[in-house]
Design a protein around this motif. Sequence first.
Motif, PDB file in Angstrom:
ATOM      1  N   THR A  73       0.501  20.187 -21.139  1.00  0.00           N
ATOM      2  CA  THR A  73       0.848  21.432 -21.762  1.00  0.00           C
ATOM      3  C   THR A  73       0.997  22.288 -20.922  1.00  0.00           C
ATOM      4  O   THR A  73       1.989  23.163 -20.870  1.00  0.00           O
ATOM      5  N   ALA A  74       0.384  22.281 -19.677  1.00  0.00           N
ATOM      6  CA  ALA A  74       0.637  23.282 -18.622  1.00  0.00           C
ATOM      7  C   ALA A  74       1.737  23.161 -17.925  1.00  0.00           C
ATOM      8  O   ALA A  74       2.596  23.861 -17.492  1.00  0.00           O
ATOM      9  N   LEU A  75       2.223  21.729 -17.517  1.00  0.00           N
ATOM     10  CA  LEU A  75       3.476  21.444 -17.328  1.00  0.00           C
ATOM     11  C   LEU A  75       4.521  21.905 -17.927  1.00  0.00           C
ATOM     12  O   LEU A  75       5.326  22.333 -17.514  1.00  0.00           O
ATOM     13  N   ASN A  76       4.483  21.647 -19.339  1.00  0.00           N
ATOM     14  CA  ASN A  76       5.546  22.064 -20.045  1.00  0.00           C
ATOM     15  C   ASN A  76       5.841  23.566 -19.998  1.00  0.00           C
ATOM     16  O   ASN A  76       6.781  24.370 -20.246  1.00  0.00           O
ATOM     17  N   ALA A 108       8.810  18.170 -24.314  1.00  0.00           N
ATOM     18  CA  ALA A 108       9.232  17.996 -22.987  1.00  0.00           C
ATOM     19  C   ALA A 108      10.724  17.555 -23.021  1.00  0.00           C
ATOM     20  O   ALA A 108      11.549  18.098 -22.073  1.00  0.00           O
ATOM     21  N   LEU A 109      10.924  16.754 -23.800  1.00  0.00           N
ATOM     22  CA  LEU A 109      12.365  16.151 -23.851  1.00  0.00           C
ATOM     23  C   LEU A 109      13.380  17.400 -24.295  1.00  0.00           C
ATOM     24  O   LEU A 109      14.524  17.432 -23.837  1.00  0.00           O
ATOM     25  N   ILE A 110      12.990  18.110 -25.233  1.00  0.00           N
ATOM     26  CA  ILE A 110      13.751  19.017 -25.668  1.00  0.00           C
ATOM     27  C   ILE A 110      13.789  20.337 -24.761  1.00  0.00           C
ATOM     28  O   ILE A 110      14.895  20.671 -24.434  1.00  0.00           O
ATOM     29  N   GLY A 111      12.809  20.695 -24.169  1.00  0.00           N
ATOM     30  CA  GLY A 111      12.878  21.389 -23.058  1.00  0.00           C
ATOM     31  C   GLY A 111      13.634  20.975 -21.727  1.00  0.00           C
ATOM     32  O   GLY A 111      14.705  21.743 -21.215  1.00  0.00           O
ATOM     33  N   LYS A 112      13.717  19.823 -21.442  1.00  0.00           N
ATOM     34  CA  LYS A 112      14.513  19.259 -20.471  1.00  0.00           C
ATOM     35  C   LYS A 112      16.136  19.348 -20.799  1.00  0.00           C
ATOM     36  O   LYS A 112      17.002  19.629 -20.110  1.00  0.00           O
ATOM     37  N   ALA A 113      16.346  19.153 -22.072  1.00  0.00           N
ATOM     38  CA  ALA A 113      17.815  19.017 -22.650  1.00  0.00           C
ATOM     39  C   ALA A 113      18.284  20.451 -22.443  1.00  0.00           C
ATOM     40  O   ALA A 113      19.548  20.716 -22.394  1.00  0.00           O
ATOM     41  N   MET A 114      17.239  21.570 -22.950  1.00  0.00           N
ATOM     42  CA  MET A 114      17.924  22.915 -22.775  1.00  0.00           C
ATOM     43  C   MET A 114      18.114  23.312 -21.459  1.00  0.00           C
ATOM     44  O   MET A 114      19.069  24.099 -21.160  1.00  0.00           O
ATOM     45  N   ALA A 115      17.297  22.764 -20.352  1.00  0.00           N
ATOM     46  CA  ALA A 115      17.812  23.081 -18.941  1.00  0.00           C
ATOM     47  C   ALA A 115      18.696  22.684 -18.444  1.00  0.00           C
ATOM     48  O   ALA A 115      19.857  23.050 -18.055  1.00  0.00           O
ATOM     49  N   PHE A 116      19.337  21.379 -18.821  1.00  0.00           N
ATOM     50  CA  PHE A 116      20.350  20.577 -18.820  1.00  0.00           C
ATOM     51  C   PHE A 116      21.696  21.471 -19.394  1.00  0.00           C
ATOM     52  O   PHE A 116      22.710  21.642 -18.600  1.00  0.00           O
ATOM     53  N   SER A 128      18.978  13.769 -23.554  1.00  0.00           N
ATOM     54  CA  SER A 128      17.566  14.141 -23.471  1.00  0.00           C
ATOM     55  C   SER A 128      17.316  14.360 -25.154  1.00  0.00           C
ATOM     56  O   SER A 128      16.423  13.906 -25.524  1.00  0.00           O
ATOM     57  N   TYR A 129      18.091  15.029 -25.767  1.00  0.00           N
ATOM     58  CA  TYR A 129      18.172  15.424 -27.373  1.00  0.00           C
ATOM     59  C   TYR A 129      17.979  14.024 -28.064  1.00  0.00           C
ATOM     60  O   TYR A 129      17.102  13.834 -29.031  1.00  0.00           O
ATOM     61  N   ASP A 130      18.838  13.140 -27.740  1.00  0.00           N
ATOM     62  CA  ASP A 130      18.828  11.949 -28.552  1.00  0.00           C
ATOM     63  C   ASP A 130      17.537  11.162 -28.112  1.00  0.00           C
ATOM     64  O   ASP A 130      16.862  10.532 -29.112  1.00  0.00           O
ATOM     65  N   LYS A 131      16.994  11.086 -27.156  1.00  0.00           N
ATOM     66  CA  LYS A 131      15.439  10.740 -26.899  1.00  0.00           C
ATOM     67  C   LYS A 131      14.520  11.240 -27.925  1.00  0.00           C
ATOM     68  O   LYS A 131      13.470  10.779 -28.420  1.00  0.00           O
ATOM     69  N   ALA A 132      14.568  12.527 -27.712  1.00  0.00           N
ATOM     70  CA  ALA A 132      13.664  13.151 -28.719  1.00  0.00           C
ATOM     71  C   ALA A 132      13.781  13.020 -30.106  1.00  0.00           C
ATOM     72  O   ALA A 132      12.989  12.763 -31.128  1.00  0.00           O
ATOM     73  N   LEU A 133      15.086  12.620 -30.635  1.00  0.00           N
ATOM     74  CA  LEU A 133      15.538  12.600 -32.027  1.00  0.00           C
ATOM     75  C   LEU A 133      15.078  11.034 -32.430  1.00  0.00           C
ATOM     76  O   LEU A 133      14.866  10.536 -33.582  1.00  0.00           O
ATOM     77  N   ALA A 134      15.133  10.246 -31.479  1.00  0.00           N
ATOM     78  CA  ALA A 134      14.435   8.494 -31.433  1.00  0.00           C
ATOM     79  C   ALA A 134      13.115   8.891 -31.985  1.00  0.00           C
ATOM     80  O   ALA A 134      12.708   7.900 -32.532  1.00  0.00           O
ATOM     81  N   ILE A 135      12.476   9.805 -31.518  1.00  0.00           N
ATOM     82  CA  ILE A 135      11.028   9.619 -31.863  1.00  0.00           C
ATOM     83  C   ILE A 135      10.580  10.434 -33.088  1.00  0.00           C
ATOM     84  O   ILE A 135       9.891  10.059 -33.874  1.00  0.00           O
ATOM     85  N   ASP A 136      11.472  11.762 -33.286  1.00  0.00           N
ATOM     86  CA  ASP A 136      11.209  12.605 -34.605  1.00  0.00           C
ATOM     87  C   ASP A 136      12.625  12.822 -35.021  1.00  0.00           C
ATOM     88  O   ASP A 136      13.050  14.015 -34.612  1.00  0.00           O
ATOM     89  N   ARG A 137      13.210  12.170 -35.863  1.00  0.00           N
ATOM     90  CA  ARG A 137      14.671  12.316 -36.126  1.00  0.00           C
ATOM     91  C   ARG A 137      14.760  13.675 -36.952  1.00  0.00           C
ATOM     92  O   ARG A 137      16.002  14.074 -37.293  1.00  0.00           O
TER      93      ARG A 137
END
Length: 359
Positions: A73-76, A108-116, A128-137
Amino acid sequence: MPEELDLFNRGNQAYYQERFKEAIEYYDRALMIDPVFKDALFNKATILSQTNQNEHAVEVFDQFLELYPEEKTALNSKAFALNQLDKFSDAINCYDRSLRIDPKDVEALIGKAMAFNDLNRYNEAIESYDKALAIDRNNKCALNGKGIALGNLNKPEEALVYYDKALQIDPDYKMALINKGTTLDGLNKSDEALHYFDRAIDIDPEDIEAIYNKGFALSNLKNYEEAIKYYDRALKIDPKFKLALNNKSYALKNLKRYEEAIEYSDRALSVDPTFTYALDSKGIALAELKRYDEALMYLNRALSVDPNFVEALNNKGYVYYKLKRFDEALELYEKLLKIDPNFKPAQLMKVALNRLINM
């Protein structure tokens, strides 16, 4: 009750009541007694981030992570603060640390995607968004974000599919409404875009992005008087909003209110002296007043910032045309068409100038 815990609780009470400065003072007093007081350190960093003191927030998150390096949580949260500071590569590294702890961390996956996305690395953002959506569509933030990345890859129709998916989950998701509206406007469906901006404004009457974009769509429909009303609404919220200032200038120019147009270009330039669109807008308004030497000065300033700025090249060509400097005008239009072969005004002027030169 230990004194540090009492101070921490007082800090929390101030935090919940949004008395942020007071909350930090209590947390600091608690940390003087117990320098490794985990929650006090984390809450202090969080308040600093929430109040846009991101440089300081990163420093405090670093102190926290030296003590508790596996706290994702602190890393994010640190990565989010780095994003706010436009330190996107550093943010990605921080999200990667979080993802090594938990590869299925959607935040973290969404935050990383936003940075990209902010680094214009759109395909990596989509991955990265696709990885997030594979977990939570049904994650509306990931769906909306993927739409943004697709739009940035010039795939507006695909982007609309993802905005619609986000809106199926939450019909009042303001960001997706605005993004769908801007995408439709870019597809020359400005009438349809207005519906989505209106829905966003109904949800939040002070949303400056929705208000401004409605003005822009109205301007695209050549409804300049109405567009100005929405630019004015945006400027009441932020008087230094340079896009609204300049697009009001553009609308005034199209209403042949050239002196007023120049005034708003100047206001935009007082915010950002290198704002190419405002330099161009002022240049063309001066040209319409037949103040050609001044017009060329501002158009040249725009082109010194961006030599491939097609609007300024087009307008400089127009000024040369009005000055009967046909060869120079033709040279500019030919340069413009190498940059954008489909720029219709330049195509037409090139034909007209070739006829004049060869008469």
